[in-house]
Scaffold this motif. Structure first.
Motif, PDB file in Angstrom:
ATOM      1  N   ARG A 111     -19.646   4.952   4.078  1.00 28.99           N
ATOM      2  CA  ARG A 111     -20.382   6.144   3.988  1.00 28.99           C
ATOM      3  C   ARG A 111     -21.176   6.616   3.023  1.00 28.99           C
ATOM      4  O   ARG A 111     -22.589   7.106   3.347  1.00 28.99           O
ATOM      5  CB  ARG A 111     -19.364   7.268   4.707  1.00 28.99           C
ATOM      6  CG  ARG A 111     -20.075   8.537   5.166  1.00 28.99           C
ATOM      7  CD  ARG A 111     -21.038   8.452   6.101  1.00 28.99           C
ATOM      8  NE  ARG A 111     -21.949   9.346   6.181  1.00 28.99           N
ATOM      9  CZ  ARG A 111     -23.154   9.319   6.587  1.00 28.99           C
ATOM     10  NH1 ARG A 111     -23.575   8.179   6.564  1.00 28.99           N
ATOM     11  NH2 ARG A 111     -24.003  10.373   6.951  1.00 28.99           N
ATOM     12  N   ASN A 114     -24.245   4.293   3.234  1.00 26.06           N
ATOM     13  CA  ASN A 114     -24.737   4.461   4.377  1.00 26.06           C
ATOM     14  C   ASN A 114     -24.808   3.331   5.175  1.00 26.06           C
ATOM     15  O   ASN A 114     -25.993   2.631   5.472  1.00 26.06           O
ATOM     16  CB  ASN A 114     -26.443   5.128   4.289  1.00 26.06           C
ATOM     17  CG  ASN A 114     -27.001   5.563   5.699  1.00 26.06           C
ATOM     18  OD1 ASN A 114     -26.174   5.847   6.383  1.00 26.06           O
ATOM     19  ND2 ASN A 114     -28.112   5.653   5.807  1.00 26.06           N
ATOM     20  N   ASP A 115     -23.779   2.442   5.307  1.00 24.90           N
ATOM     21  CA  ASP A 115     -23.415   1.214   5.648  1.00 24.90           C
ATOM     22  C   ASP A 115     -22.603   1.300   6.940  1.00 24.90           C
ATOM     23  O   ASP A 115     -21.590   1.057   6.831  1.00 24.90           O
ATOM     24  CB  ASP A 115     -23.255   0.150   4.727  1.00 24.90           C
ATOM     25  CG  ASP A 115     -23.467  -1.057   5.238  1.00 24.90           C
ATOM     26  OD1 ASP A 115     -24.083  -1.473   6.219  1.00 24.90           O
ATOM     27  OD2 ASP A 115     -22.649  -2.096   4.755  1.00 24.90           O
ATOM     28  N   PHE A 116     -22.973   1.686   8.205  1.00 22.16           N
ATOM     29  CA  PHE A 116     -22.165   1.620   9.138  1.00 22.16           C
ATOM     30  C   PHE A 116     -21.583   0.518   9.879  1.00 22.16           C
ATOM     31  O   PHE A 116     -20.439   0.278  10.178  1.00 22.16           O
ATOM     32  CB  PHE A 116     -22.998   2.321  10.512  1.00 22.16           C
ATOM     33  CG  PHE A 116     -22.387   2.656  11.711  1.00 22.16           C
ATOM     34  CD1 PHE A 116     -21.316   3.563  11.954  1.00 22.16           C
ATOM     35  CD2 PHE A 116     -22.515   1.690  12.740  1.00 22.16           C
ATOM     36  CE1 PHE A 116     -20.651   3.709  12.935  1.00 22.16           C
ATOM     37  CE2 PHE A 116     -22.121   1.681  13.975  1.00 22.16           C
ATOM     38  CZ  PHE A 116     -20.884   2.905  14.054  1.00 22.16           C
ATOM     39  N   ALA A 119     -18.664  -0.585   7.906  1.00 21.70           N
ATOM     40  CA  ALA A 119     -17.435   0.437   8.597  1.00 21.70           C
ATOM     41  C   ALA A 119     -16.653  -0.313   9.501  1.00 21.70           C
ATOM     42  O   ALA A 119     -15.618  -0.365   9.583  1.00 21.70           O
ATOM     43  CB  ALA A 119     -17.790   1.805   8.501  1.00 21.70           C
ATOM     44  N   VAL A 120     -17.665  -0.724  10.653  1.00 22.06           N
ATOM     45  CA  VAL A 120     -16.946  -1.001  11.684  1.00 22.06           C
ATOM     46  C   VAL A 120     -16.410  -2.393  11.467  1.00 22.06           C
ATOM     47  O   VAL A 120     -15.234  -2.688  11.802  1.00 22.06           O
ATOM     48  CB  VAL A 120     -18.162  -1.235  12.862  1.00 22.06           C
ATOM     49  CG1 VAL A 120     -17.355  -1.965  13.920  1.00 22.06           C
ATOM     50  CG2 VAL A 120     -18.693   0.091  13.259  1.00 22.06           C
ATOM     51  N   ARG A 147     -11.689   8.006  10.501  1.00 25.77           N
ATOM     52  CA  ARG A 147     -12.628   7.511  11.413  1.00 25.77           C
ATOM     53  C   ARG A 147     -13.498   8.566  12.323  1.00 25.77           C
ATOM     54  O   ARG A 147     -14.533   8.641  12.565  1.00 25.77           O
ATOM     55  CB  ARG A 147     -11.789   6.731  12.661  1.00 25.77           C
ATOM     56  CG  ARG A 147     -11.435   5.172  12.238  1.00 25.77           C
ATOM     57  CD  ARG A 147     -11.241   4.428  13.429  1.00 25.77           C
ATOM     58  NE  ARG A 147     -11.393   4.857  14.732  1.00 25.77           N
ATOM     59  CZ  ARG A 147     -10.740   4.925  15.587  1.00 25.77           C
ATOM     60  NH1 ARG A 147      -9.486   4.944  15.656  1.00 25.77           N
ATOM     61  NH2 ARG A 147     -11.326   5.087  16.933  1.00 25.77           N
ATOM     62  N   ILE A 152     -16.972   6.931  12.813  1.00 27.51           N
ATOM     63  CA  ILE A 152     -16.789   5.452  12.980  1.00 27.51           C
ATOM     64  C   ILE A 152     -16.265   5.117  14.216  1.00 27.51           C
ATOM     65  O   ILE A 152     -15.258   5.358  14.611  1.00 27.51           O
ATOM     66  CB  ILE A 152     -16.074   4.585  11.785  1.00 27.51           C
ATOM     67  CG1 ILE A 152     -16.748   5.122  10.338  1.00 27.51           C
ATOM     68  CG2 ILE A 152     -15.949   3.192  12.056  1.00 27.51           C
ATOM     69  CD1 ILE A 152     -15.922   4.723   9.179  1.00 27.51           C
TER      70      ILE A 152
END
Length: 164
Positions: A111, A114-116, A119-120, A147, A152
């Motif tokens: 987060r 800023n790397d979504f 995270a998934v 989450r 997420i």
């Protein structure tokens, strides 16, 4: 023109002997210059190729708690996506599933940079590392608050038709 004329025009070839010239020009170790080591051992020590390991890494066994503390600290210091992904690769390379506290630190780092997608992918890594679906569900329950806090979504929720 014949090959001998081409060789004569270029001059004699010294590429075969170049390795010997470089090895002879290499400075000898201090012990050899002082006469403390036999010349045959100096030749082995300065050889560019070796059949033995010079350095042996003697690592202590790391406990799971030490592993968790180390990676929590690593993820807290992450400043860019490269560091995040490198630390995740290293953490998941072991024969264990990282603890929820490590995964929480990794999710917060994702987060922060800023790397979504990463995270998934953390949850995909958990799913691949656990032994059975029950363990995966336990991890999901444990990490549900983080989450929801970070927003997420799991891959199973994003692409429900691809479930196997």
């Amino acid at each position: 023109m014949s090959a001998s004329l081409l060789r004569a025009a270029r001059g004699p070839s010294t590429t075969f002997f170049r390795a010997n010239i470089i090895a002879a020009a290499r400075p000898q170790p201090l012990a050899a210059r002082a006469g403390l080591v036999a010349p045959s051992l100096v030749a082995l020590a300065t050889s560019p190729f070796s059949t033995t390991n010079r350095l042996r890494a003697e690592h202590q066994e790391e406990t799971f708690e030490e592993f968790s503390a180390r990676y929590e600290k690593e993820f807290e210091g992450v400043q860019d996506v490269f560091e995040l992904q490198r630390n995740l690769n290293n953490a998941f390379a072991y024969d264990l599933v990282p603890s929820p506290s490590v995964l929480t630190a990794a999710l917060k780092a994702a987060r922060r940079v800023n790397d979504f997608p990463t995270a998934v992918r953390i949850f995909e890594g958990i799913k691949a590392k656990v032994e059975n679906k029950g363990q995966y569900e336990q991890y999901l329950n444990e990490l549900k608050p983080i989450r929801e806090e970070l927003g997420i979504v799991l891959k199973e929720d994003l692409y429900p038709e691809e479930q196997k």
